[in-house]
Design a protein around this motif. Structure first.
Motif, PDB file in Angstrom:
ATOM      1  N   LEU A 178      76.896 -44.573  10.643  1.00  5.25           N
ATOM      2  CA  LEU A 178      78.241 -44.008  10.561  1.00  5.25           C
ATOM      3  C   LEU A 178      78.449 -42.850  11.533  1.00  5.25           C
ATOM      4  CD1 LEU A 178      78.540 -43.894   6.653  1.00  5.25           C
ATOM      5  CD2 LEU A 178      79.202 -45.753   8.205  1.00  5.25           C
ATOM      6  N   LEU A 179      77.404 -42.427  12.219  1.00  2.00           N
ATOM      7  CA  LEU A 179      77.521 -41.332  13.167  1.00  2.00           C
ATOM      8  C   LEU A 179      78.332 -41.760  14.393  1.00  2.00           C
ATOM      9  CD1 LEU A 179      73.864 -39.942  13.184  1.00  2.00           C
ATOM     10  CD2 LEU A 179      75.868 -38.910  12.087  1.00  2.00           C
ATOM     11  N   PRO A 180      78.925 -40.794  15.106  1.00  2.00           N
ATOM     12  CA  PRO A 180      79.608 -41.134  16.358  1.00  2.00           C
ATOM     13  C   PRO A 180      78.648 -41.823  17.319  1.00  2.00           C
ATOM     14  CG  PRO A 180      80.092 -38.881  15.701  1.00  2.00           C
ATOM     15  CD  PRO A 180      79.009 -39.360  14.787  1.00  2.00           C
ATOM     16  N   PRO A 181      79.145 -42.757  18.126  1.00  2.00           N
ATOM     17  CA  PRO A 181      78.271 -43.491  19.050  1.00  2.00           C
ATOM     18  C   PRO A 181      77.454 -42.596  19.976  1.00  2.00           C
ATOM     19  CG  PRO A 181      80.430 -44.523  18.950  1.00  2.00           C
ATOM     20  CD  PRO A 181      80.535 -43.230  18.187  1.00  2.00           C
ATOM     21  N   GLU A 182      78.011 -41.468  20.387  1.00  2.00           N
ATOM     22  CA  GLU A 182      77.272 -40.582  21.289  1.00  2.00           C
ATOM     23  C   GLU A 182      75.956 -40.146  20.661  1.00  2.00           C
ATOM     24  OE1 GLU A 182      79.700 -37.336  22.435  1.00  2.00           O
ATOM     25  OE2 GLU A 182      80.960 -38.522  23.774  1.00  2.00           O
ATOM     26  N   ALA A 183      75.979 -39.870  19.356  1.00  2.00           N
ATOM     27  CA  ALA A 183      74.747 -39.488  18.666  1.00  2.00           C
ATOM     28  C   ALA A 183      73.919 -40.711  18.325  1.00  2.00           C
ATOM     29  CB  ALA A 183      75.079 -38.704  17.394  1.00  2.00           C
ATOM     30  N   ARG A 184      74.565 -41.693  17.723  1.00  2.00           N
ATOM     31  CA  ARG A 184      73.852 -42.876  17.211  1.00  2.00           C
ATOM     32  C   ARG A 184      73.151 -43.649  18.322  1.00  2.00           C
ATOM     33  NH1 ARG A 184      78.284 -45.682  15.367  1.00  2.00           N
ATOM     34  NH2 ARG A 184      78.303 -46.955  17.260  1.00  2.00           N
ATOM     35  N   ASP A 185      73.794 -43.742  19.471  1.00  2.00           N
ATOM     36  CA  ASP A 185      73.276 -44.606  20.539  1.00  2.00           C
ATOM     37  C   ASP A 185      72.486 -43.856  21.612  1.00  2.00           C
ATOM     38  OD1 ASP A 185      74.595 -46.658  19.253  1.00  2.00           O
ATOM     39  OD2 ASP A 185      76.365 -46.564  20.544  1.00  2.00           O
ATOM     40  N   HIS A 186      72.627 -42.539  21.676  1.00  2.00           N
ATOM     41  CA  HIS A 186      72.041 -41.827  22.816  1.00  2.00           C
ATOM     42  C   HIS A 186      71.109 -40.687  22.439  1.00  2.00           C
ATOM     43  CE1 HIS A 186      74.482 -44.002  25.726  1.00  2.00           C
ATOM     44  NE2 HIS A 186      75.500 -43.866  24.896  1.00  2.00           N
ATOM     45  N   GLU A 187      71.001 -40.349  21.161  1.00  2.00           N
ATOM     46  CA  GLU A 187      70.074 -39.306  20.754  1.00  2.00           C
ATOM     47  C   GLU A 187      68.920 -39.928  19.977  1.00  2.00           C
ATOM     48  OE1 GLU A 187      72.805 -35.317  20.454  1.00  2.00           O
ATOM     49  OE2 GLU A 187      72.772 -36.619  18.680  1.00  2.00           O
ATOM     50  N   PRO A 188      67.741 -39.327  20.046  1.00  2.00           N
ATOM     51  CA  PRO A 188      66.573 -39.940  19.399  1.00  2.00           C
ATOM     52  C   PRO A 188      66.731 -39.975  17.884  1.00  2.00           C
ATOM     53  CG  PRO A 188      66.057 -37.734  20.170  1.00  2.00           C
ATOM     54  CD  PRO A 188      67.405 -38.060  20.722  1.00  2.00           C
ATOM     55  N   ARG A 189      66.334 -41.081  17.294  1.00  2.00           N
ATOM     56  CA  ARG A 189      66.452 -41.218  15.840  1.00  2.00           C
ATOM     57  C   ARG A 189      65.623 -40.158  15.112  1.00  2.00           C
ATOM     58  NH1 ARG A 189      68.235 -45.951  12.694  1.00  2.00           N
ATOM     59  NH2 ARG A 189      67.658 -45.581  10.512  1.00  2.00           N
ATOM     60  N   THR A 190      64.517 -39.759  15.712  1.00  2.00           N
ATOM     61  CA  THR A 190      63.676 -38.743  15.073  1.00  2.00           C
ATOM     62  C   THR A 190      64.396 -37.407  14.931  1.00  2.00           C
ATOM     63  OG1 THR A 190      62.699 -38.228  17.234  1.00  2.00           O
ATOM     64  CG2 THR A 190      61.480 -39.747  15.798  1.00  2.00           C
ATOM     65  N   ALA A 191      65.437 -37.185  15.730  1.00  2.00           N
ATOM     66  CA  ALA A 191      66.201 -35.946  15.647  1.00  2.00           C
ATOM     67  C   ALA A 191      67.365 -36.044  14.667  1.00  2.00           C
ATOM     68  CB  ALA A 191      66.734 -35.567  17.025  1.00  2.00           C
ATOM     69  N   LEU A 192      67.576 -37.226  14.103  1.00  2.00           N
ATOM     70  CA  LEU A 192      68.715 -37.460  13.215  1.00  2.00           C
ATOM     71  C   LEU A 192      68.309 -37.840  11.803  1.00  2.00           C
ATOM     72  CD1 LEU A 192      70.806 -39.699  15.677  1.00  2.00           C
ATOM     73  CD2 LEU A 192      71.158 -37.252  15.230  1.00  2.00           C
ATOM     74  N   ASP A 193      67.283 -38.681  11.672  1.00  2.00           N
ATOM     75  CA  ASP A 193      66.950 -39.333  10.407  1.00  2.00           C
ATOM     76  C   ASP A 193      66.140 -38.416   9.495  1.00  2.00           C
ATOM     77  OD1 ASP A 193      66.242 -41.051   8.362  1.00  2.00           O
ATOM     78  OD2 ASP A 193      65.696 -42.706   9.688  1.00  2.00           O
ATOM     79  N   GLY A 194      66.772 -38.016   8.381  1.00  2.00           N
ATOM     80  CA  GLY A 194      66.100 -37.155   7.420  1.00  2.00           C
ATOM     81  C   GLY A 194      65.548 -37.886   6.217  1.00  2.00           C
ATOM     82  N   GLY A 195      65.445 -39.221   6.304  1.00  2.00           N
ATOM     83  CA  GLY A 195      64.920 -39.987   5.175  1.00  2.00           C
ATOM     84  C   GLY A 195      66.009 -40.411   4.214  1.00  2.00           C
ATOM     85  N   PRO A 196      65.646 -41.040   3.097  1.00  2.00           N
ATOM     86  CA  PRO A 196      66.625 -41.634   2.190  1.00  2.00           C
ATOM     87  C   PRO A 196      67.755 -40.698   1.759  1.00  2.00           C
ATOM     88  CG  PRO A 196      64.425 -42.351   1.591  1.00  2.00           C
ATOM     89  CD  PRO A 196      64.254 -41.315   2.665  1.00  2.00           C
ATOM     90  N   ASP A 197      67.430 -39.443   1.450  1.00  2.00           N
ATOM     91  CA  ASP A 197      68.486 -38.511   1.044  1.00  2.00           C
ATOM     92  C   ASP A 197      68.732 -37.424   2.085  1.00  2.00           C
ATOM     93  OD1 ASP A 197      66.234 -36.960   0.771  1.00  2.00           O
ATOM     94  OD2 ASP A 197      66.664 -36.301  -1.283  1.00  2.00           O
ATOM     95  N   GLY A 198      68.094 -37.551   3.241  1.00  2.00           N
ATOM     96  CA  GLY A 198      68.269 -36.585   4.317  1.00  2.00           C
ATOM     97  C   GLY A 198      67.382 -35.362   4.232  1.00  2.00           C
TER      98      GLY A 198
END
Length: 262
Positions: A178-198
């Protein structure tokens, strides 16, 4: 119409057509980068294809400073300036400050710029981000460490850290699409994904913080308003005294844990 004005209008029109909301402002930044030797046509192509503007021009403005960024790196967010504000209010010359989950090192660099004379360390698991972090913390004598959370830090820092400043990923895994494409498609998942509840990484940070903090030291974590009670609970469970602060201006929340004097 002058050549410069015509070129500006062409860039603005291309950006508008691609859906860039702030086309005029972005055009100015792209043209300024081109004036410094960058390839304007290539930059416009990348931006209109959806690449984050900061990746295209090679820097992001943060706390009034230029922070080096680039392809594959997390772009510092304006809301994180509130984390810097909270940390700077606690910092003093001579403090030992660690920017954990540092990304490009923007938080640590901004705190050091606000309060000169500190010992600054920045750590992250992402070597791409750390390449930029080295440039950003260098003016403040900062040192960069690669590894998973505290495993990255030199053993000599254990029990010495005055301020542990953390912008760990806190997006729930299921929310990443659900994140904006700029984040979802161009930033590393390790910098975004906080796990099941974040909050998976925040809990790990909080659990080990007391063994790394100096007596009277502070742990500051950026989180969301909705998640802040759970962030606070993780710190309380680790034995820290907790305070939460929010800012309407930055739409940001920071939870601070204090290690009491023994």
């Amino acid at each position: 119409m002058s050549t410069g004005k015509a070129e500006t209008e062409r860039v603005v029109e291309a950006l508008r057509a691609a859906g860039c909301v702030f086309a005029e402002e972005e055009a100015e930044l792209l043209l300024a980068a081109a004036a410094e030797g960058a390839d304007l046509a290539r930059m416009v192509e990348l931006r209109t294809a959806g690449r984050p503007l900061e990746h295209v021009i090679g820097w992001a403005e943060f706390c009034g400073l230029r922070m080096a960024v680039g392809e594959g790196a997390f772009v510092p967010r304006r809301r994180t300036e509130f984390l810097v504000q909270q940390a700077a209010a606690l910092a003093r010359p001579g403090a030992v400050v660690v920017d954990l989950c540092c990304g490009v090192g923007a938080v640590g660099a901004a705190v050091a710029a606000a309060v000169p004379g500190m010992e600054l360390h920045a750590a992250d698991i992402d070597p791409v981000a750390l390449g930029h972090a080295r440039r950003n913390v260098a003016p403040y004598g900062g040192r960069v460490h690669e590894g998973d959370l505290y495993a990255a830090l030199p053993a000599g820092l254990r029990g010495r850290i005055t301020l542990l400043v953390v912008n760990a990923p806190y997006v729930p895994t299921d929310s990443i699409p659900l994140l904006p494409p700029e984040a979802r498609d161009h930033e590393p998942r390790t910098a975004l994904d906080g796990g099941p509840d974040g909050l998976a990484i925040q809990r790990r940070v909080a659990a080990e913080a007391p063994s790394w903090l100096a007596e009277g030291g502070h742990l500051l974590i950026e989180t969301s308003t909705r998640q802040s009670p759970s962030t606070a609970s993780a710190m309380t469970s680790a034995g820290l005294t907790v305070h939460a602060a929010s800012s309407e201006e930055w739409s940001a929340t920071v939870v601070t844990g204090h290690l009491p004097l023994r």
